[in-house]
Design an enzyme around this catalytic site. Structure first.
Site, PDB file in Angstrom:
ATOM      1  N   HIS A  12       0.992  -1.266  -0.018  1.00 31.20           N
ATOM      2  CA  HIS A  12      -0.089  -0.167  -0.029  1.00 31.20           C
ATOM      3  C   HIS A  12       0.749   1.243  -0.026  1.00 31.20           C
ATOM      4  O   HIS A  12       1.171   1.625   0.997  1.00 31.20           O
ATOM      5  CB  HIS A  12      -0.858   0.077   1.312  1.00 31.20           C
ATOM      6  CG  HIS A  12      -2.231   1.123   1.056  1.00 31.20           C
ATOM      7  ND1 HIS A  12      -3.224   1.192   1.556  1.00 31.20           N
ATOM      8  CD2 HIS A  12      -1.601   2.279   1.257  1.00 31.20           C
ATOM      9  CE1 HIS A  12      -3.838   2.031   1.655  1.00 31.20           C
ATOM     10  NE2 HIS A  12      -3.011   2.902   1.213  1.00 31.20           N
ATOM     11  N   HIS A  14       1.574   5.258  -1.411  1.00 28.85           N
ATOM     12  CA  HIS A  14       1.126   6.663  -2.531  1.00 28.85           C
ATOM     13  C   HIS A  14       2.535   7.038  -2.927  1.00 28.85           C
ATOM     14  O   HIS A  14       3.313   7.612  -2.020  1.00 28.85           O
ATOM     15  CB  HIS A  14       0.667   7.554  -1.540  1.00 28.85           C
ATOM     16  CG  HIS A  14      -0.585   7.062  -0.628  1.00 28.85           C
ATOM     17  ND1 HIS A  14      -2.061   7.166  -1.151  1.00 28.85           N
ATOM     18  CD2 HIS A  14      -0.895   6.230   0.171  1.00 28.85           C
ATOM     19  CE1 HIS A  14      -3.213   6.644  -0.625  1.00 28.85           C
ATOM     20  NE2 HIS A  14      -2.328   6.216   0.280  1.00 28.85           N
ATOM     21  N   LYS A  95      -9.376   0.260  -5.543  1.00 25.43           N
ATOM     22  CA  LYS A  95      -9.279   0.641  -4.519  1.00 25.43           C
ATOM     23  C   LYS A  95     -10.772   1.102  -4.122  1.00 25.43           C
ATOM     24  O   LYS A  95     -11.083   2.170  -4.823  1.00 25.43           O
ATOM     25  CB  LYS A  95      -8.016   1.532  -4.345  1.00 25.43           C
ATOM     26  CG  LYS A  95      -7.865   2.177  -2.870  1.00 25.43           C
ATOM     27  CD  LYS A  95      -7.591   1.343  -1.791  1.00 25.43           C
ATOM     28  CE  LYS A  95      -7.612   2.234  -0.404  1.00 25.43           C
ATOM     29  NZ  LYS A  95      -6.380   2.908   0.042  1.00 25.43           N
ATOM     30  N   HIS A 132     -10.634   1.069   1.868  1.00 23.68           N
ATOM     31  CA  HIS A 132     -10.219   2.040   2.980  1.00 23.68           C
ATOM     32  C   HIS A 132     -11.687   1.943   3.834  1.00 23.68           C
ATOM     33  O   HIS A 132     -12.677   2.624   3.562  1.00 23.68           O
ATOM     34  CB  HIS A 132     -10.031   3.418   2.540  1.00 23.68           C
ATOM     35  CG  HIS A 132      -9.729   4.282   3.708  1.00 23.68           C
ATOM     36  ND1 HIS A 132      -8.589   5.198   3.668  1.00 23.68           N
ATOM     37  CD2 HIS A 132     -10.260   4.966   4.733  1.00 23.68           C
ATOM     38  CE1 HIS A 132      -8.520   5.834   4.983  1.00 23.68           C
ATOM     39  NE2 HIS A 132      -9.675   5.742   5.443  1.00 23.68           N
ATOM     40  N   HIS A 166      -4.683  -0.995   5.834  1.00 27.35           N
ATOM     41  CA  HIS A 166      -4.135  -0.107   7.111  1.00 27.35           C
ATOM     42  C   HIS A 166      -5.009  -0.386   8.363  1.00 27.35           C
ATOM     43  O   HIS A 166      -5.568   0.843   8.809  1.00 27.35           O
ATOM     44  CB  HIS A 166      -3.929   1.319   6.854  1.00 27.35           C
ATOM     45  CG  HIS A 166      -4.961   1.871   5.961  1.00 27.35           C
ATOM     46  ND1 HIS A 166      -6.218   1.952   6.439  1.00 27.35           N
ATOM     47  CD2 HIS A 166      -4.785   2.775   4.961  1.00 27.35           C
ATOM     48  CE1 HIS A 166      -6.857   2.836   5.331  1.00 27.35           C
ATOM     49  NE2 HIS A 166      -6.017   3.111   4.514  1.00 27.35           N
ATOM     50  N   ASP A 238       1.439   2.351   3.524  1.00 29.66           N
ATOM     51  CA  ASP A 238       0.559   3.613   3.327  1.00 29.66           C
ATOM     52  C   ASP A 238       1.445   4.951   3.606  1.00 29.66           C
ATOM     53  O   ASP A 238       0.902   5.955   3.895  1.00 29.66           O
ATOM     54  CB  ASP A 238      -0.450   3.489   4.501  1.00 29.66           C
ATOM     55  CG  ASP A 238      -1.527   4.746   4.126  1.00 29.66           C
ATOM     56  OD1 ASP A 238      -1.574   5.003   2.762  1.00 29.66           O
ATOM     57  OD2 ASP A 238      -2.229   4.897   4.914  1.00 29.66           O
TER      58      ASP A 238
END
Ligand code: DOR
Ligand code: ZN
Length: 335
Positions: A12, A14, A95, A132, A166, A238
Site C-alpha cells: 500500500h 502513495h 481501491k 479504506h 491499514h 501507506d
C-alpha cells in the site's frame, strides 16, 4: 546481526505525481515492488490513465527493477470496464474509498448497495477489492463502525478477496480471523504509535494519518499479530508524502511518510522481539501467497548498524518530512 529479505513488497503505497513523484519514487527503490494507490487529483479510474501513470512511475524510479501493482479507483465499474482493466498489463485491483473519507476521495462510494453488481463481477473474475475501511463517525470509532460493512461484504461475496487496508484496531484483527476471504495490510506507524504520540503532548503533524493511530491495546495486538507471523497480515506502508508546508499547517494533511526507513525500522522491531524469522513472510511471502504474485527478484540485506534519518527529503522544489526525522534507527540497509 543481519536479515536478508527476498523481494520485499509494500502492499500500500502513495507515490503521487509530478515533482513529488520524482522525489519519493527512488526512496521506495529497496522494495521489489508495491501496490500503488490511485488517489491522485483527479483519481485514476481508467486503464489508459493507469498505464500512463505506471510509465511516469517507471521513469521516476530510475534503473531499479520495481514491479508496479497498479490499482484503479473503484467507481461501480461496468462489466466492460472490468474486462478492460483485467486485460491491461500491471492492473492489480480496485481501491474502494467511502466518499470523502480521506485525501482525494470525494469521488468514492456513497452507497455500497449500488456497488453490489460490480462486486459480484469482481468476485467471479478473481479481482481483489482493497478497502479504506472507515465510517464517517467519531474519528476514534471509524474503523470499528466500518467492521459491519466488512462483515457484510465477506458474507455476501464469499469468494471475493477483500483486503482491509491499514488496519488499526484489535477488533479488525478479530474480524480477519473470522472470514477466510479477508486479508489485511498494516502500516509501520500503526505497529509503533498510539494517539498519544500524535496528540497526547505537543501535536505532531508528521504522525497524523487516517485512520488515526488508536489505543495502546490496539497497537500491541497489531504488533503481536505481525511478530507471530499472521498468515493474512501483510506490510503496506501507506507511506503518504505531503509537501512540508501542507503538514506544518493550520489544517494538516493526513499521511505519514515512511518509505525510506520502513525496512530498517521493521528489521529493528522484529529483531528486538526475537522474530527476525517472521519478517520475510510479513513483507513478501504472505502477499505472494495470497495474491499469487511473482515480483522482480531483489535481495536486500539489513544489518544492525545505525541509520540517520534525514530531517527532510528535498529535491525538485519539494520538501517532505519523514517519520523519525533527524533521529537514528539502529538498523540500516547494507549496501
Ligand atoms: O493518512 C492518509 N493519507 N490516509 C489515507 O487514507 C490517504 C493518505 C493520503 O493519500 O495522503
Ligand atoms: Zn493510503
Amino acid at each position: 546481526m543481519e536479515i536478508t529479505l527476498e523481494a520485499p513488497l509494500d502492499m500500500h503505497l502513495h507515490l503521487r505525481d509530478g515533482d513529488m513523484l520524482k522525489l519519493v519514487a527512488p526512496l521506495s527503490a529497496d522494495f521489489a515492488g508495491a501496490v500503488i494507490m490511485p488517489n491522485l487529483v483527479p483519481p485514476i479510474t481508467e486503464p489508459g490513465g493507469m498505464v500512463a501513470y505506471g510509465e511516469r512511475i517507471r521513469e521516476a524510479m530510475g534503473e531499479t527493477d520495481f514491479t508496479r501493482y497498479m490499482t484503479l479507483f473503484f467507481t461501480k465499474q461496468t462489466e466492460q470496464q472490468l474486462e478492460q482493466a483485467m486485460g491491461t498489463p500491471g492492473f492489480f485491483g480496485y481501491k474502494l474509498y467511502p466518499a470523502g473519507i480521506t485525501t482525494n476521495s470525494e469521488g468514492g462510494v456513497a452507497n455500497l448497495k449500488e456497488a453490489e453488481s460490480t462486486l459480484k463481477m469482481m468476485e467471479e473474475r478473481g479481482i481483489p477489492l482493497l478497502v479504506h475501511g472507515e465510517s464517517h463517525g467519531f474519528v476514534m470509532d471509524r474503523e470499528a463502525e466500518f467492521l459491519s460493512v466488512y462483515r457484510t461484504l465477506a458474507e455476501t461475496f464469499p469468494r471475493l478477496r477483500i483486503c482491509m487496508e491499514h488496519i488499526t484496531t484489535a477488533a479488525a484483527l478479530e474480524l480477519l480471523d473470522t472470514y477466510e476471504n479477508l486479508c489485511a495490510t498494516v502500516t509501520l506507524q500503526h505497529l509503533i504509535i498510539t494517539l498519544d504520540d500524535v496528540a497526547g503532548g505537543a501535536l505532531r503533524p508528521h504522525l497524523f494519518c487516517k485512520p488515526i493511530a488508536k489505543r495502546p491495546g490496539d497497537r500491541d495486538a497489531l504488533l503481536q499479530a505481525a511478530l507471530n507471523g499472521h498468515p493474512r497480515l501483510m506490510f503496506g506502508s501507506d507511506s503518504a508524502p505531503h509537501p512540508r508546508c501542507n503538514k506544518e499547517a493550520c489544517g494538516c494533511a493526513a499521511g505519514v511518510f515512511t518509505a525510506p526507513l520502513a525496512l530498517p525500522k521493521l528489521a529493528e522491531i522484529f529483531a528486538a522481539h526475537g522474530a527476525a524469522d517472521k519478517l520475510q513472510d510479513f513483507v513478501s511471502g504472505n502477499a505472494c501467497r495470497i495474491h499469487g504474485l511473482t515480483p522482480s527478484a531483489k535481495t536486500i540485506t539489513l544489518h544492525d548498524k545505525p541509520m540517520q534519518v534525514p530531517a527532510v527529503y528535498r529535491s525538485y522544489g519539494q520538501q517532505v518530512v519523514p517519520m523519525y526525522a533527524g533521529e537514528e534507527i539502529s538498523w540500516s540497509i547494507r549496501n
